[in-house]
Design a protein around this motif. Sequence first.
Motif, PDB file in Angstrom:
ATOM      1  N   GLN A 172      17.325  -1.945   3.569  1.00 15.78           N
ATOM      2  CA  GLN A 172      18.435  -1.215   4.165  1.00 15.78           C
ATOM      3  C   GLN A 172      18.644  -1.554   5.639  1.00 15.78           C
ATOM      4  OE1 GLN A 172      18.410   3.051   3.308  1.00 15.78           O
ATOM      5  NE2 GLN A 172      17.311   2.684   1.402  1.00 15.78           N
ATOM      6  N   GLU A 173      17.546  -1.685   6.389  1.00 22.83           N
ATOM      7  CA  GLU A 173      17.658  -1.870   7.834  1.00 22.83           C
ATOM      8  C   GLU A 173      17.245  -3.259   8.303  1.00 22.83           C
ATOM      9  OE1 GLU A 173      19.043   0.191   9.853  1.00 22.83           O
ATOM     10  OE2 GLU A 173      19.321   1.805   8.389  1.00 22.83           O
ATOM     11  N   LYS A 174      16.753  -4.083   7.392  1.00 29.38           N
ATOM     12  CA  LYS A 174      16.327  -5.455   7.713  1.00 29.38           C
ATOM     13  C   LYS A 174      15.187  -5.453   8.736  1.00 29.38           C
ATOM     14  CE  LYS A 174      19.838  -6.693   5.162  1.00 29.38           C
ATOM     15  NZ  LYS A 174      20.417  -5.362   4.881  1.00 29.38           N
ATOM     16  N   ILE A 175      14.293  -4.454   8.594  1.00 29.51           N
ATOM     17  CA  ILE A 175      13.110  -4.353   9.450  1.00 29.51           C
ATOM     18  C   ILE A 175      11.878  -4.446   8.556  1.00 29.51           C
ATOM     19  CG2 ILE A 175      11.811  -2.910  11.056  1.00 29.51           C
ATOM     20  CD1 ILE A 175      14.460  -1.567  11.814  1.00 29.51           C
ATOM     21  N   LEU A 176      10.989  -5.359   8.885  1.00 25.24           N
ATOM     22  CA  LEU A 176       9.771  -5.562   8.092  1.00 25.24           C
ATOM     23  C   LEU A 176       8.580  -4.944   8.817  1.00 25.24           C
ATOM     24  CD1 LEU A 176       8.168  -6.840   5.754  1.00 25.24           C
ATOM     25  CD2 LEU A 176       8.105  -8.973   7.075  1.00 25.24           C
ATOM     26  N   MET A 177       8.005  -3.894   8.227  1.00 30.84           N
ATOM     27  CA  MET A 177       6.777  -3.274   8.730  1.00 30.84           C
ATOM     28  C   MET A 177       5.759  -3.221   7.590  1.00 30.84           C
ATOM     29  SD  MET A 177       8.063  -0.098  11.128  1.00 30.84           S
ATOM     30  CE  MET A 177       9.230  -0.322  12.450  1.00 30.84           C
ATOM     31  N   VAL A 178       4.544  -2.794   7.917  1.00 32.37           N
ATOM     32  CA  VAL A 178       3.475  -2.715   6.918  1.00 32.37           C
ATOM     33  C   VAL A 178       3.063  -1.265   6.743  1.00 32.37           C
ATOM     34  CG1 VAL A 178       1.170  -3.483   6.259  1.00 32.37           C
ATOM     35  CG2 VAL A 178       2.678  -5.021   7.538  1.00 32.37           C
ATOM     36  N   GLN A 179       2.980  -0.845   5.500  1.00 35.49           N
ATOM     37  CA  GLN A 179       2.603   0.525   5.154  1.00 35.49           C
ATOM     38  C   GLN A 179       1.124   0.775   5.425  1.00 35.49           C
ATOM     39  OE1 GLN A 179       3.402  -1.919   3.147  1.00 35.49           O
ATOM     40  NE2 GLN A 179       1.818  -2.118   1.566  1.00 35.49           N
ATOM     41  N   GLY A 180       0.777   2.057   5.595  1.00 39.09           N
ATOM     42  CA  GLY A 180      -0.604   2.420   5.903  1.00 39.09           C
ATOM     43  C   GLY A 180      -1.591   2.007   4.841  1.00 39.09           C
ATOM     44  N   SER A 181      -1.193   2.048   3.572  1.00 41.84           N
ATOM     45  CA  SER A 181      -2.122   1.649   2.515  1.00 41.84           C
ATOM     46  C   SER A 181      -2.477   0.172   2.615  1.00 41.84           C
ATOM     47  CB  SER A 181      -1.528   1.966   1.135  1.00 41.84           C
ATOM     48  OG  SER A 181      -0.307   1.274   0.929  1.00 41.84           O
ATOM     49  N   GLY A 182      -1.639  -0.621   3.297  1.00 34.45           N
ATOM     50  CA  GLY A 182      -1.974  -2.018   3.528  1.00 34.45           C
ATOM     51  C   GLY A 182      -3.140  -2.191   4.475  1.00 34.45           C
ATOM     52  N   PHE A 183      -3.508  -1.109   5.168  1.00 38.96           N
ATOM     53  CA  PHE A 183      -4.676  -1.099   6.053  1.00 38.96           C
ATOM     54  C   PHE A 183      -5.787  -0.221   5.466  1.00 38.96           C
ATOM     55  CE2 PHE A 183      -0.872  -1.871   8.521  1.00 38.96           C
ATOM     56  CZ  PHE A 183      -1.207  -3.011   9.234  1.00 38.96           C
ATOM     57  N   ASN A 184      -5.725  -0.049   4.151  1.00 39.70           N
ATOM     58  CA  ASN A 184      -6.726   0.700   3.383  1.00 39.70           C
ATOM     59  C   ASN A 184      -6.805   2.165   3.777  1.00 39.70           C
ATOM     60  OD1 ASN A 184      -8.086  -1.285   1.491  1.00 39.70           O
ATOM     61  ND2 ASN A 184      -8.193  -2.406   3.415  1.00 39.70           N
ATOM     62  N   MET A 185      -5.672   2.736   4.174  1.00 43.79           N
ATOM     63  CA  MET A 185      -5.595   4.180   4.387  1.00 43.79           C
ATOM     64  C   MET A 185      -5.363   4.866   3.042  1.00 43.79           C
ATOM     65  SD  MET A 185      -6.057   5.447   7.408  1.00 43.79           S
ATOM     66  CE  MET A 185      -5.131   6.974   7.576  1.00 43.79           C
ATOM     67  N   PRO A 186      -6.084   5.955   2.760  1.00 42.45           N
ATOM     68  CA  PRO A 186      -5.941   6.605   1.452  1.00 42.45           C
ATOM     69  C   PRO A 186      -4.670   7.421   1.316  1.00 42.45           C
ATOM     70  CG  PRO A 186      -7.546   7.776   2.791  1.00 42.45           C
ATOM     71  CD  PRO A 186      -7.164   6.547   3.557  1.00 42.45           C
ATOM     72  N   ASP A 187      -4.111   7.894   2.454  1.00 41.88           N
ATOM     73  CA  ASP A 187      -2.881   8.681   2.339  1.00 41.88           C
ATOM     74  C   ASP A 187      -1.670   7.747   2.348  1.00 41.88           C
ATOM     75  OD1 ASP A 187      -1.973   8.070   4.993  1.00 41.88           O
ATOM     76  OD2 ASP A 187      -3.279   9.624   5.798  1.00 41.88           O
ATOM     77  N   LYS A 188      -0.490   8.322   2.217  1.00 46.37           N
ATOM     78  CA  LYS A 188       0.748   7.550   2.183  1.00 46.37           C
ATOM     79  C   LYS A 188       1.641   7.883   3.369  1.00 46.37           C
ATOM     80  CE  LYS A 188      -0.572   5.996  -1.831  1.00 46.37           C
ATOM     81  NZ  LYS A 188      -1.109   4.624  -1.950  1.00 46.37           N
ATOM     82  N   GLN A 189       1.042   8.355   4.456  1.00 48.82           N
ATOM     83  CA  GLN A 189       1.821   8.926   5.549  1.00 48.82           C
ATOM     84  C   GLN A 189       1.866   8.041   6.800  1.00 48.82           C
ATOM     85  OE1 GLN A 189       2.525  11.443   2.837  1.00 48.82           O
ATOM     86  NE2 GLN A 189       3.513  11.759   4.804  1.00 48.82           N
TER      87      GLN A 189
END
Length: 424
Positions: A378-395
């Motif tokens: 939607q915004e053409k911005i690429l970031m990495v989610q927390g689970s990609g850093f082995n965080m157990p939550d989704k926040q």
Amino acid sequence: MNEPDSSQPHPQPTPWRRQVPTFDQSDKLKNVFYDLRGPLAQEAERMEADGHSILKLNTGNPAIFGFDAPDVIMRDMIANLPVSQGYSTSKGILPARRAVVTRYELIDGFPAFDLDDVYLGNGVSELISMTTQALLNNGDEVLIPMPDYPLWTASTTLSGGKPVHYELDEDDEWNPNLDDIRAKITDRTKAIVVINPNNPTGAVYPKHIVDGLAQIAREHGLMILADEIYDRILYDGAEHISMAEAAPDVLTLTFNGLSKAYRVAGYRAGWLIITGPKNQAAGFIEGLDLLAGTRLCSNVPGQHAIQVALGGQQSIYGLTGEGGRLLRQRNVAVEKLGEIPGVSVVKPRGALYAFPRLDPELYPIEDDTQLMLDLLRQEKILMVQGSGFNMPDKQHFRVVTLPWASQLENALERLGNFLSNYRR
């Protein structure tokens, strides 16, 4: 005896036919992830091929945001190209390794080491992989921070080890939870990874935390794997204390390189140094020497950048100090994230990242990967989610603070508008 009838054709043997082969990935890769360059990055590449312009905030890649290498580094490397055509020794060229020794001799309290304790690598990434391969037997455990830089978890898994993630406490400025670390040590624990300054949180650990980590390693006979590539990217007067300083009596491997502080990530110039009681690790060092030899050497032009980079004026301080570009961008990131309803962030004191949190009461996110995919499309911005850093939550998710301040401000305003569609 009857002679065979040569007039009759001889039966032809049935040719052996191999079934159509299928090739699956190795079982060693089944639990290995590196989402910084995973499916989201591949989708971004596809979108770029279709003509979209993507703001890539998935990796700390200074060059794409206008951070040029100091001219003196490029000139020195170019001047040495005629003598860089052959292999170097496995550990690396002598002038570069001598420059690494000198760099740490200037740090008060850093334990002494010599040239033979320095290994040059194709970036820190290669040296991390070599270390876990040389150290771990199947089932050996390594304590790794959570959130982590995911290469540590991936390399541990590929080497047959078991990553055991210890908590970084967001309520305590993302400092390691020493009690959690102690509770997770078993008789299979071989080493503890310390990433300071931290990627992805930007935390810089205070002395009592560094000393506490050293004491845990000392008490339990653990090797310390100290990832310190951001040690010169510090804000607001933060002081970096090396693990080797705090634990001169503990076998410590310190990882560092030119990629970030010198803005030459593509040169792939990193180093590993070994300090502490090396007599306890003769077998490990023999294995490390073997692996250094099997990859022949790190790229030689990149090695020639090390000596000049580590000498003379350190230009990074002009970027991180008062009025510096990196400091301004860190401030913009913290300010603009704080303006988004339901988003909080611990102010980074080092490195090139922020690791904000979405309030679960306002943002009931079940799939943080899908959230980042939606943001990309939607915004053409690429970031990495927390689970990609082995965080157990989704926040959580990571924000790279390398874009120009105006570019970063615009991106985070768009992020806020995007998140408004997810608020309860």
